[in-house]
Motif scaffolding. Structure first.
Motif, PDB file in Angstrom:
ATOM      1  N   TRP A   1       0.986  -1.133   0.024  1.00 24.20           N
ATOM      2  CA  TRP A   1       0.055  -0.079  -0.193  1.00 24.20           C
ATOM      3  C   TRP A   1       0.916   1.385  -0.049  1.00 24.20           C
ATOM      4  CZ3 TRP A   1      -5.298  -1.254  -0.075  1.00 24.20           C
ATOM      5  CH2 TRP A   1      -5.651  -2.285   0.272  1.00 24.20           C
TER       6      TRP A   1
ATOM      7  N   GLU B   1      -8.676   0.260  -1.066  1.00 24.80           N
ATOM      8  CA  GLU B   1      -8.593   1.279  -0.311  1.00 24.80           C
ATOM      9  C   GLU B   1      -8.884   1.235   1.266  1.00 24.80           C
ATOM     10  OE1 GLU B   1     -10.053   5.938  -0.210  1.00 24.80           O
ATOM     11  OE2 GLU B   1      -9.262   5.228  -1.969  1.00 24.80           O
TER      12      GLU B   1
ATOM     13  N   ARG C   1      -3.882   3.473  -0.577  1.00 25.95           N
ATOM     14  CA  ARG C   1      -4.297   2.544  -1.597  1.00 25.95           C
ATOM     15  C   ARG C   1      -3.217   1.657  -2.063  1.00 25.95           C
ATOM     16  NH1 ARG C   1      -4.553   8.366  -1.949  1.00 25.95           N
ATOM     17  NH2 ARG C   1      -6.714   9.204  -2.078  1.00 25.95           N
TER      18      ARG C   1
END
Length: 559
Positions: free
Chosen positions: A181, A257, A319
């Motif tokens: 991420w 997310e 994200r």
């Protein structure tokens, strides 16, 4: 499910019921793992309707009315079949073989090979299946196979935690946050890897080594963890700060997310106030004190980063990102690299290959070129032959070689202005601008002496001596003295706040499989990149298209 019931020989009178489920359902259980009552009713209804249809068909046909005769089912013992001269055996008492007839150990082996998400529905079939599915071996194998967990059985016994609870209440509900991420921290970005670590799920933030030691190993710091130590449900803890774990929260915002929140931000404060917090942060981030940094511009950038990043208090949005896929013909294995970026220190760059082009995308960034943007773009169809070692020390000679290719690129991309670009026209000014991104001044691939990128991957020339030209700034004076091949490329530089971005020419130098460099002509600066060798779990892209889409979206996240 009706098919499963028929396989097991379970009729309507034996179908499973989840007794008193409405009063006993565990609110913390993942919805996908609940035993669906509606499905039970549907299975029972289908079985009842099927039985009724069979009875009706038999009654309607009756004896001698064209009813279909099933051997051994509708004929009596010893009945002669007219015209065939033999008698059928008595099969009226023959029983069917079903899964229920298998020994329990065989059923355990079968069920252990099924995905964990299929097991709750399987438990709906009958009481025997439900009992077998409580076997610890089945769920232990699912934890190991699906999540790579080599659990410490002794610790699980101490905690009183079963493999089924671990799967149902911890691993499966949090499977969506496993992987790689990028945190949304303005221009700075970052790299987070969420993994199963023992009996925990931990989010590790990966940090580059202290500047300028680009070949050192990455540092990592835990930001949060999820476990089931104290209670019979998953607990989220914030690990930020220096006072130990404290209450936190995780929320999945949407697909790919999620966000984290600290519920006790006072644990992040230090008794000495902001000054003590800054000194501690500086030691961890840079490995030195502010007095050791004599460059005033660098001091300003460091202080700015501390003020900006500390305001988040570990309440961040992440994200999903993927590692670049490796394809046959790539110049070297793609992946993540640590690179020197002048006053900004070391930053993390993702190197990926796209046919005859290579791209370097920032995972960490700075106020000049933010994270998520392209920092380099290399044209693998335009190799550059370095001169002899004596001439390599001349910045003028290197500039001449690069600008010849740069002029050709401009003429091909804009024939109307082919006469306006001359070697050496670039390389001036840009005061206050620094290394950063992209290189999308792309030009069509042309035939070269190496026949493009395909030839360069399989027939690389023998290593040749390499030395930086005089006057080129390098954060790390220890760099390889031989290289394999060089290519024309562009790098992005911009003013503070990503103002006036410009793709400027430079030269990409491949040293070996784990190191490469880039000389920014306009800045007269050299960046050295070294591969990140840490194992990053759950980070592979499901498809090449998914990686391309992710790469395209990254720029919009920070633009």
């Amino acid at each position: 499910m009706a098919a499963c019931a028929r396989l097991c020989g379970v009729g309507q009178s034996r179908r499973c019921r989840r007794r008193q489920r409405k009063n006993q359902r565990d609110p913390d259980t993942d919805p996908e793992l609940d035993l669906d009552e509606e499905e039970e009713r549907i299975v029972g209804k289908m079985q009842a309707e099927g039985s009724a249809r069979c009875t009706a068909d038999t009654a309607a046909s009756g004896p001698g009315k064209g009813a279909i005769s099933v051997p051994g089912a509708a004929t009596a013992a010893g009945t002669s079949v007219h015209g065939l001269g033999f008698e059928l055996p008595d099969t009226t008492k023959t029983t069917r073989n079903t899964l229920l007839d298998l020994p329990p150990e065989i059923l355990v082996a079968i069920f252990s090979s099924l995905p964990g998400t299929a097991l709750p529905n399987l438990a709906l079939v009958c009481k025997k299946f439900r009992q077998i599915l409580s076997t610890e071996t089945i769920w232990r194998r699912r934890c190991r196979t699906e999540f790579g967990m080599c659990e410490d059985l002794r610790k699980m016994e101490v905690v009183g935690l079963s493999s089924k609870d671990l799967y149902v209440k911890l691993l499966h509900p949090n499977r969506h946050i496993l992987g790689l991420w990028q945190p949304d921290i303005g221009p700075y970005g970052g790299l987070l890897n969420v993994v199963v670590d023992g009996l925990f799920i931990i989010g590790w933030m990966f940090l580059p080594p202290h500047d300028p030691r680009v070949d050192d190993v990455m540092r990592r710091r835990p930001l949060f963890r999820i476990h089931m130590w104290e209670t019979n449900k998953a607990t989220v803890e914030c690990m930020y700060g220096h006072k130990g774990p404290h209450k936190g929260d995780i929320q999945i915002v949407k697909k790919d997310e999620f966000s984290t929140k600290c519920n006790q931000t006072d644990h992040h404060r230090m008794s000495g106030g902001r000054q003590e917090e800054f000194r501690t942060w500086l030691e961890e981030e840079w490995g030195r004190t502010l007095e050791d940094i004599f460059n005033e511009h660098m001091q300003e950038l460091i202080l700015m980063k501390f003020i900006y990043t500390s305001q988040y208090d570990n309440c961040l949005t992440y994200r999903r990102i993927y590692l670049p896929p490796y394809l046959p013909g790539d110049l070297l294995r793609p992946g993540l690299f640590k690179g020197t970026y002048g006053s900004h220190g070391l930053e993390i760059v993702m190197l990926s290959f796209h046919g005859r082009r290579a791209k370097g995308t920032k995972l960490t960034g700075d106020p000049n070129v933010p994270a998520g943007q392209l920092t380099l773009e290399i044209d693998l169809s335009r190799p550059i032959q370095l001169p002899e070692i004596e001439k390599q020390r001349s910045m003028e000679e290197l500039s001449r070689l690069v600008m010849e290719v740069h002029g050709q690129v401009q003429r091909e991309s804009n024939p109307a202005q082919s006469r306006s670009t001359e070697p050496g026209a670039e390389g001036q000014g840009g005061g206050g601008r620094e290394e950063n991104q992209n290189g999308l001044g792309a030009a069509p691939a042309t035939t070269t002496t190496t026949e493009g990128a395909e030839a360069s991957t399989s027939l690389l020339p023998a290593p040749q001596p390499f030395v930086l030209p005089l006057g080129v700034m390098a954060r790390n004076e220890i760099y390889p003295r031989t290289c394999k091949i060089c290519f024309y490329g562009t790098g992005l530089i911009a003013g503070h706040g990503f103002t006036s971005p410009e793709h400027t020419p430079g030269i990409f130098i491949l040293f070996d499989d784990n190191r490469f460099g880039f000389i920014w002509l306009e800045l007269k600066s050299f960046s050295l990149y070294s591969r990140i060798t840490d194992k990053l779990q759950y980070a592979e892209a499901p498809t090449l298209e998914a990686f391309e889409e992710m790469l395209k979206n990254m720029q919009s996240w920070t633009s």
